[in-house]
Design a protein around this motif. Structure first.
Motif, PDB file in Angstrom:
ATOM      1  N   ASP A   1     -16.071  37.955 -13.533  1.00  0.00           N
ATOM      2  CA  ASP A   1     -14.913  38.851 -14.013  1.00  0.00           C
ATOM      3  C   ASP A   1     -15.361  39.267 -15.300  1.00  0.00           C
ATOM      4  N   SER A   2     -16.000  38.690 -16.151  1.00  0.00           N
ATOM      5  CA  SER A   2     -16.320  39.263 -17.472  1.00  0.00           C
ATOM      6  C   SER A   2     -17.501  40.171 -17.313  1.00  0.00           C
ATOM      7  N   LYS A   3     -18.455  40.074 -16.480  1.00  0.00           N
ATOM      8  CA  LYS A   3     -19.582  41.040 -16.157  1.00  0.00           C
ATOM      9  C   LYS A   3     -18.721  42.220 -15.754  1.00  0.00           C
ATOM     10  N   TYR A   4     -17.769  42.418 -14.877  1.00  0.00           N
ATOM     11  CA  TYR A   4     -17.159  43.648 -14.179  1.00  0.00           C
ATOM     12  C   TYR A   4     -16.415  44.480 -15.430  1.00  0.00           C
ATOM     13  N   GLN A   5     -15.815  43.433 -16.378  1.00  0.00           N
ATOM     14  CA  GLN A   5     -15.353  43.870 -17.754  1.00  0.00           C
ATOM     15  C   GLN A   5     -16.148  44.713 -18.418  1.00  0.00           C
ATOM     16  N   ILE A   6     -17.481  44.000 -18.473  1.00  0.00           N
ATOM     17  CA  ILE A   6     -18.403  44.482 -19.596  1.00  0.00           C
ATOM     18  C   ILE A   6     -19.081  45.959 -19.031  1.00  0.00           C
ATOM     19  N   PHE A   7     -19.149  46.108 -17.572  1.00  0.00           N
ATOM     20  CA  PHE A   7     -19.543  47.181 -16.635  1.00  0.00           C
ATOM     21  C   PHE A   7     -18.576  48.101 -17.006  1.00  0.00           C
ATOM     22  N   GLU A   8     -17.202  47.966 -16.927  1.00  0.00           N
ATOM     23  CA  GLU A   8     -16.152  49.084 -16.923  1.00  0.00           C
ATOM     24  C   GLU A   8     -16.060  49.506 -18.606  1.00  0.00           C
ATOM     25  N   ILE A   9     -16.345  48.562 -19.552  1.00  0.00           N
ATOM     26  CA  ILE A   9     -16.571  48.952 -20.928  1.00  0.00           C
ATOM     27  C   ILE A   9     -17.896  50.140 -21.233  1.00  0.00           C
TER      28      ILE A   9
ATOM     29  N   ILE B   1     -25.524  42.019 -23.470  1.00  0.00           N
ATOM     30  CA  ILE B   1     -24.597  41.222 -23.018  1.00  0.00           C
ATOM     31  C   ILE B   1     -24.548  40.987 -21.507  1.00  0.00           C
ATOM     32  N   SER B   2     -24.455  41.937 -20.674  1.00  0.00           N
ATOM     33  CA  SER B   2     -24.544  42.018 -19.499  1.00  0.00           C
ATOM     34  C   SER B   2     -25.679  41.591 -18.985  1.00  0.00           C
ATOM     35  N   SER B   3     -26.958  41.691 -19.415  1.00  0.00           N
ATOM     36  CA  SER B   3     -28.199  41.093 -18.971  1.00  0.00           C
ATOM     37  C   SER B   3     -28.187  39.619 -19.370  1.00  0.00           C
ATOM     38  N   GLN B   4     -27.447  39.199 -20.182  1.00  0.00           N
ATOM     39  CA  GLN B   4     -27.577  37.698 -20.481  1.00  0.00           C
ATOM     40  C   GLN B   4     -26.677  37.081 -19.629  1.00  0.00           C
ATOM     41  N   VAL B   5     -25.552  37.513 -19.269  1.00  0.00           N
ATOM     42  CA  VAL B   5     -24.455  37.048 -18.421  1.00  0.00           C
ATOM     43  C   VAL B   5     -25.157  37.124 -16.912  1.00  0.00           C
ATOM     44  N   ASN B   6     -25.729  38.202 -16.533  1.00  0.00           N
ATOM     45  CA  ASN B   6     -26.548  38.257 -15.319  1.00  0.00           C
ATOM     46  C   ASN B   6     -27.582  37.028 -14.994  1.00  0.00           C
TER      47      ASN B   6
END
Length: 386
Positions: free
Chosen positions: A21-29, A135-140
């Motif tokens: 969920d956080s990853k998609y929120q980061i993507f939208e941001i 952040i997205s890279s780290q989450v992935n």
């Protein structure tokens, strides 16, 4: 033990759900920030244009105002040649120009202030996008590490620490590669497409004004932009996986890579093959191609060579790859030790790839003596059937 594994599995699944969920929120941001950056950039271009036009206008008005003041002084002194009406007209003209000059000076100051503000916003948004991408890279990385089979995770936890580190390095390298590709697409084709949209809008307005000559010139330019975009996309696709590997095989693809390397890097190259070429499994050909690519990239970055050579020898059960350069060289043991300490993926990654192919890699190098990398990979001597 089973109930502990189940508890761990449940915790990991909950963590994965939250992080997805956080990853998609980061993507939208990220997407919102990119859209904002595009709008700000367009406005900044408009402000730059208006500022330049206003500065030119102010310069012309200042010149006109000086001339009008000279004219006013001239008619005010010569009562014989000029009448009261002439003096009044000269005065009104000077006053009007002065008012216009004040207005445009105010406009110039506002536009400069607006320009500076937009430039700061562009910089802030770019920094926000970069932070979001990091952040997205780290989450992935964490997601991919957690998404594996729990029993496999348990085995990894029970294995040696260096194997854990190598596994994590592989995931990090994969994620960095994805990030690099995303940036290439964003900075290349995505920007080109956005530019094409703006150019088509301009052409559309020209058509409405029936400026057919300008439209023709614009279409010619658009065609050139489309060709450049197609070329950029093809380069990205080739970097992902050279299609020539599947169509032509390993040797022709490497020959093309070596030729391109020589043209781009301005470093002389040689490529020789010994024995009868056989088609290898697709994954093995791709792995060998990446090993050669990594070795050439390392030579270019670190060795400053004037020549890099590649040799491939096909034997009954082994393919032998030799990459050699005449660059600066290095202390092998010391460099590999530093690579492990610094989590470097260059030499460690190459060795790991070779080990996955059940092969072995030898490195010979010394300061100012160049570098020679020899890779032995066991193969099936029978050609791969298509």
């Amino acid at each position: 033990m089973n109930y502990r594994i189940n508890d761990i599995d449940r915790v990991i699944k909950n963590a994965i759900h939250v992080m997805e969920d956080s990853k998609y929120q980061i993507f939208e941001i990220c997407e919102s920030a990119r859209q904002e950056l595009l709008l700000i950039t367009q406005e900044l271009e408009t402000v730059f244009k208006e500022t330049a036009e206003t500065i030119d206008k102010v310069d012309r008005l200042e010149l006109d105002y000086r001339r009008s003041r000279i004219r006013l002084t001239e008619v005010s002194r010569d009562f014989v040649r000029y009448k009261e009406a002439d003096i009044k007209a000269a005065y009104e003209k000077a006053t009007q120009i002065q008012l216009d000059l004040m207005v445009y000076r105010e406009k110039e100051a506002y536009l400069k202030s607006r320009r500076d503000e937009l430039q700061k916003r562009v910089k802030n948004v770019e920094q926000s996008i970069e932070r979001a991408e990091t952040i997205s890279s780290q989450v992935n990385v964490v997601l991919e590490y957690l998404s594996g089979d729990l029993n496999q995770v348990t085995r990894i936890l029970e294995s040696a620490k260096n194997r854990q580190a190598i596994g994590l390095k592989i995931i990090v390298a994969q994620e960095e590669e994805r990030k690099r590709i995303a940036r290439e697409i964003h900075d290349g084709p995505a920007q080109s497409l956005a530019h094409l949209v703006l150019r088509t809008e301009i052409a559309e307005r020209m058509l409405q004004k029936k400026e057919f000559g300008l439209v023709q010139d614009e279409l010619v330019d658009l065609k050139g932009q489309v060709r450049l975009g197609i070329e950029e996309i093809r380069k990205i696709i080739f970097n992902l996986r050279p299609m020539a590997l599947d169509d032509l095989g390993l040797v022709p693809t490497l020959r093309k890579y070596v030729q391109d390397f020589e043209e781009k890097a301005r470093i002389r190259t040689t490529f020789e093959t010994v024995g009868r070429e056989v088609r290898l499994p697709s994954a093995m050909e791709a792995a060998i191609y990446r090993l050669v690519q990594e070795a050439y990239t390392n030579a270019l970055k670190h060795a400053s060579p004037s020549i890099v050579s590649l040799g491939i020898t096909y034997q009954a059960q082994i393919v032998k790859i030799v990459i050699q350069d005449n660059g600066t060289g290095f202390h092998v043991d010391l460099t590999e030790a530093r690579a492990k300490d610094n989590s470097s993926f260059g030499l460690i990654g190459m060795r790991e790839r070779v080990e996955l192919l059940e092969g072995r890699m030898e490195i010979e190098s010394a300061i100012n003596q160049g570098t020679k990398i020899t890779i032995h990979i066991p193969i099936n001597a029978e050609p791969r059937k298509e």
